[in-house]
Design a protein around this motif. Structure first.
Motif, mmCIF file in Angstrom:
data_model
loop_
_atom_site.group_PDB
_atom_site.id
_atom_site.type_symbol
_atom_site.label_atom_id
_atom_site.label_comp_id
_atom_site.label_asym_id
_atom_site.label_seq_id
_atom_site.Cartn_x
_atom_site.Cartn_y
_atom_site.Cartn_z
ATOM 1 N N ARG A 178 23.202 -8.771 12.892
ATOM 2 C CA ARG A 178 22.710 -7.432 13.244
ATOM 3 C C ARG A 178 21.928 -7.474 14.558
ATOM 4 N NH1 ARG A 178 21.475 -7.165 7.361
ATOM 5 N NH2 ARG A 178 22.995 -5.748 6.420
ATOM 6 N N LEU A 179 21.147 -8.529 14.745
ATOM 7 C CA LEU A 179 20.411 -8.691 16.002
ATOM 8 C C LEU A 179 21.374 -8.784 17.180
ATOM 9 C CD1 LEU A 179 17.755 -9.409 17.620
ATOM 10 C CD2 LEU A 179 18.311 -11.804 17.125
ATOM 11 N N LEU A 180 22.440 -9.565 17.031
ATOM 12 C CA LEU A 180 23.405 -9.731 18.120
ATOM 13 C C LEU A 180 24.134 -8.422 18.426
ATOM 14 C CD1 LEU A 180 24.920 -13.227 17.213
ATOM 15 C CD2 LEU A 180 23.361 -12.693 19.094
ATOM 16 N N ILE A 181 24.500 -7.675 17.386
ATOM 17 C CA ILE A 181 25.164 -6.386 17.607
ATOM 18 C C ILE A 181 24.265 -5.460 18.421
ATOM 19 C CG2 ILE A 181 25.926 -4.263 16.450
ATOM 20 C CD1 ILE A 181 27.103 -6.008 14.251
ATOM 21 N N TRP A 182 22.965 -5.454 18.086
ATOM 22 C CA TRP A 182 22.035 -4.613 18.841
ATOM 23 C C TRP A 182 21.919 -5.100 20.284
ATOM 24 C CZ3 TRP A 182 19.472 -0.108 17.983
ATOM 25 C CH2 TRP A 182 18.493 0.233 18.913
ATOM 26 N N ILE A 183 21.817 -6.407 20.477
ATOM 27 C CA ILE A 183 21.694 -6.962 21.825
ATOM 28 C C ILE A 183 22.904 -6.585 22.675
ATOM 29 C CG2 ILE A 183 21.793 -9.147 23.113
ATOM 30 C CD1 ILE A 183 19.883 -10.335 21.066
ATOM 31 N N TYR A 184 24.089 -6.632 22.088
ATOM 32 C CA TYR A 184 25.311 -6.348 22.845
ATOM 33 C C TYR A 184 25.522 -4.850 23.072
ATOM 34 C CZ TYR A 184 27.441 -11.005 23.181
ATOM 35 O OH TYR A 184 27.729 -12.301 23.527
ATOM 36 N N LEU A 202 31.582 -9.190 21.515
ATOM 37 C CA LEU A 202 30.939 -10.051 20.521
ATOM 38 C C LEU A 202 31.873 -10.341 19.357
ATOM 39 C CD1 LEU A 202 28.441 -11.436 19.233
ATOM 40 C CD2 LEU A 202 27.812 -9.194 18.308
ATOM 41 N N GLU A 203 32.498 -9.297 18.819
ATOM 42 C CA GLU A 203 33.323 -9.463 17.619
ATOM 43 C C GLU A 203 34.568 -10.301 17.880
ATOM 44 O OE1 GLU A 203 32.089 -5.317 15.333
ATOM 45 O OE2 GLU A 203 33.897 -5.374 16.576
ATOM 46 N N LYS A 226 26.245 -15.997 27.534
ATOM 47 C CA LYS A 226 24.898 -16.292 28.034
ATOM 48 C C LYS A 226 24.307 -15.123 28.817
ATOM 49 C CE LYS A 226 25.628 -21.297 28.586
ATOM 50 N NZ LYS A 226 25.669 -22.407 29.568
ATOM 51 N N CYS A 227 25.123 -14.510 29.666
ATOM 52 C CA CYS A 227 24.592 -13.474 30.556
ATOM 53 C C CYS A 227 24.032 -12.294 29.773
ATOM 54 C CB CYS A 227 25.666 -13.012 31.536
ATOM 55 S SG CYS A 227 27.140 -12.318 30.762
ATOM 56 N N ILE A 228 24.685 -11.939 28.657
ATOM 57 C CA ILE A 228 24.215 -10.803 27.862
ATOM 58 C C ILE A 228 22.951 -11.172 27.099
ATOM 59 C CG2 ILE A 228 24.787 -9.266 25.937
ATOM 60 C CD1 ILE A 228 27.665 -9.297 26.861
ATOM 61 N N LEU A 229 22.930 -12.354 26.482
ATOM 62 C CA LEU A 229 21.758 -12.761 25.702
ATOM 63 C C LEU A 229 20.524 -12.906 26.580
ATOM 64 C CD1 LEU A 229 23.170 -15.424 23.197
ATOM 65 C CD2 LEU A 229 22.988 -12.956 22.926
ATOM 66 N N THR A 230 20.674 -13.542 27.731
ATOM 67 C CA THR A 230 19.509 -13.782 28.592
ATOM 68 C C THR A 230 18.988 -12.499 29.229
ATOM 69 O OG1 THR A 230 21.015 -14.337 30.415
ATOM 70 C CG2 THR A 230 20.150 -16.159 29.107
ATOM 71 N N SER A 231 19.864 -11.512 29.425
ATOM 72 C CA SER A 231 19.414 -10.254 30.023
ATOM 73 C C SER A 231 18.717 -9.350 29.016
ATOM 74 C CB SER A 231 20.601 -9.509 30.642
ATOM 75 O OG SER A 231 21.522 -9.107 29.634
ATOM 76 N N ALA A 264 13.623 -9.564 15.477
ATOM 77 C CA ALA A 264 13.554 -8.911 16.791
ATOM 78 C C ALA A 264 12.257 -9.266 17.501
ATOM 79 C CB ALA A 264 13.671 -7.394 16.622
ATOM 80 N N GLN A 265 11.175 -9.387 16.744
ATOM 81 C CA GLN A 265 9.893 -9.786 17.331
ATOM 82 C C GLN A 265 9.972 -11.211 17.860
ATOM 83 O OE1 GLN A 265 6.161 -8.843 15.235
ATOM 84 N NE2 GLN A 265 5.625 -10.999 15.394
ATOM 85 N N GLU A 266 10.590 -12.097 17.085
ATOM 86 C CA GLU A 266 10.713 -13.496 17.503
ATOM 87 C C GLU A 266 11.519 -13.626 18.788
ATOM 88 O OE1 GLU A 266 12.668 -17.708 15.936
ATOM 89 O OE2 GLU A 266 12.588 -15.972 14.603
ATOM 90 N N PHE A 267 12.614 -12.856 18.891
ATOM 91 C CA PHE A 267 13.477 -12.958 20.072
ATOM 92 C C PHE A 267 13.123 -11.925 21.138
ATOM 93 C CE2 PHE A 267 15.726 -15.568 17.138
ATOM 94 C CZ PHE A 267 16.362 -16.506 17.930
ATOM 95 N N GLN A 268 12.003 -11.222 20.929
ATOM 96 C CA GLN A 268 11.424 -10.333 21.930
ATOM 97 C C GLN A 268 12.389 -9.236 22.372
ATOM 98 O OE1 GLN A 268 9.090 -12.510 24.914
ATOM 99 N NE2 GLN A 268 9.457 -14.366 23.743
ATOM 100 N N VAL A 269 12.986 -8.586 21.370
ATOM 101 C CA VAL A 269 13.856 -7.433 21.623
ATOM 102 C C VAL A 269 13.063 -6.202 21.191
ATOM 103 C CG1 VAL A 269 16.129 -6.417 21.230
ATOM 104 C CG2 VAL A 269 15.845 -8.905 21.118
ATOM 105 N N ILE A 270 12.324 -5.633 22.130
ATOM 106 C CA ILE A 270 11.322 -4.621 21.795
ATOM 107 C C ILE A 270 11.955 -3.345 21.255
ATOM 108 C CG2 ILE A 270 9.484 -3.172 22.746
ATOM 109 C CD1 ILE A 270 8.847 -5.375 24.704
#
Length: 366
Positions: free
Chosen positions: A163-169, A109-110, A130-135, A189-195
């Motif tokens: 911060r959201l992207l760092i957590w996703i990655y 990411l960085e 894309k593959c990381i975000l969609t998964s 996180a709620q909006e992008f459904q990252v439970i």
């Protein structure tokens, strides 16, 4: 009389204060005491020299602490004369668990490695994969297709989104110091459904609630938190689509990247799960407000006006006080002793002739 002047050094010197390792393989790239030089040129910032040095050696700049005479360098400062820069690893690098996957994913990411999508913000563009975000996010999965090249987020807070992207990655959380920023991240996180990030933020929010900030949290977020609780505690049959839309706030909606004026209701995370997390935050706020009320008043001279500005908030706080009192009364245990005399009854007397001797019966059959 002319004086002989010694030639001024014309290089930026990087000296290793300790053995320097490659991240994440931990292979030694530069031994303690060794030096590398970068030629001094005009109108270059420190960060430019640091990047050149890291490229020469193979080090990641985000794992390094750089100092001149025991002072941290300003990466944006212009360098006009030669200097000696001491290089060591950051404490975070030394304390990181021996897990090469997390730092590797974060570096993707960085550094923007192999990116195939751009997230465009008001002041910055972030290359992503894309593959990381969609998964990791159902919302990203619904927004991204094979032909998508960029998604615009002109009104999103870049700090919270990073911060959201760092957590996703990587599953790592750069915890904000401010509780308001933490709650903003919770709703992002709620909006992008990252439970899993919602759960992590809920923990941080509850830990951060104090008499100095509880009123700020309640005034700003009480309507949204209550809305989540109402939706989660209602049966699907009890709410029609129009009622859901009227209750749903901006966090429950997104705008399609190709149709800016066509908001769509996103497929929700479990409403019960959202309601549980929101209820936990509300309960923590109410408990701090009640238990630390004198300190809350000291921190908020205009307390009554602020609470009155939010419909239903004062009633909710008084209801919580009454609930606590009622629970305390219920928790009182009373013991009463009743003396009873039981007459022993024999097994044969109770069941009478219904008892048969199975052993004798089986013997007679034989």
């Amino acid at each position: 009389m002319l004086r002989h002047q010694s030639e001024q050094p014309s290089d930026i010197i990087f000296e290793a204060e300790e053995d320097l390792y490659q991240s994440p393989t931990k292979q030694i790239l530069m031994l303690k005491g060794s030096e590398r030089t970068v030629q001094l040129t005009k109108n270059r910032m420190f960060q430019s020299y640091v990047n050149e040095f890291c490229g020469m050696v193979g080090l990641a700049s985000n794992t390094l602490r750089l100092q001149i005479e025991k002072r941290e360098i300003n990466p944006h400062k212009l360098v006009n004369s030669s200097c000696l820069i001491k290089v060591a690893h950051t404490p975070e690098f030394h304390n990181a668990p021996n897990n090469s996957l997390k730092p590797s994913l974060r570096s993707i990411l960085e550094q923007g490695y192999c990116s195939d999508l751009k997230l465009v913000f008001k002041s910055k563009t972030i290359p992503v994969n894309k593959c990381i975000l969609t998964s990791r996010s159902q919302k990203f999965a619904s927004m991204i297709c094979s032909s998508t090249e960029e998604i615009k987020f002109p009104h999103k807070n870049i700090k919270s989104f990073w911060r959201l992207l760092i957590w996703i990655y990587s599953g790592e959380l750069d915890v904000p110091d401010d509780i308001i920023e933490t709650i903003d991240l919770f709703y992002l996180a709620q909006e992008f459904q990252v439970i899993d990030l919602m759960w992590r933020c809920e923990e941080e929010i509850i830990l951060k609630i104090s008499p100095s900030n509880v009123v700020d949290v309640l005034v700003k977020y009480y309507p949204a938190l209550t809305r989540d609780v109402i939706i989660g505690s209602s049966n699907d049959d009890d709410l029609n689509l129009e009622e859901v839309k009227s209750l749903a706030n901006d966090e429950l909606q997104y705008t399609s990247p190709n149709e800016d004026n066509n908001p769509q209701l996103q497929s929700p995370i479990s409403d019960t799960y959202k309601a549980e997390l929101s209820q936990n935050i509300l309960n923590a706020c109410k408990s701090v407000f009640i238990k630390e009320f004198p300190d809350v008043v000291l921190n908020n001279p205009d307390l009554e006006q602020r609470l009155a500005s939010v419909p239903g908030l004062i009633i909710a706080l008084f209801s919580h006080i009454n609930e606590q009192k009622h629970r305390k009364k219920k928790n009182k245990v009373r013991f009463s002793f009743v003396e009873e005399i039981h007459t022993p009854i024999s097994f044969e007397h109770q069941f009478g002739d219904n008892i048969t001797d199975t052993h004798s019966e089986s013997s007679s059959r034989i």
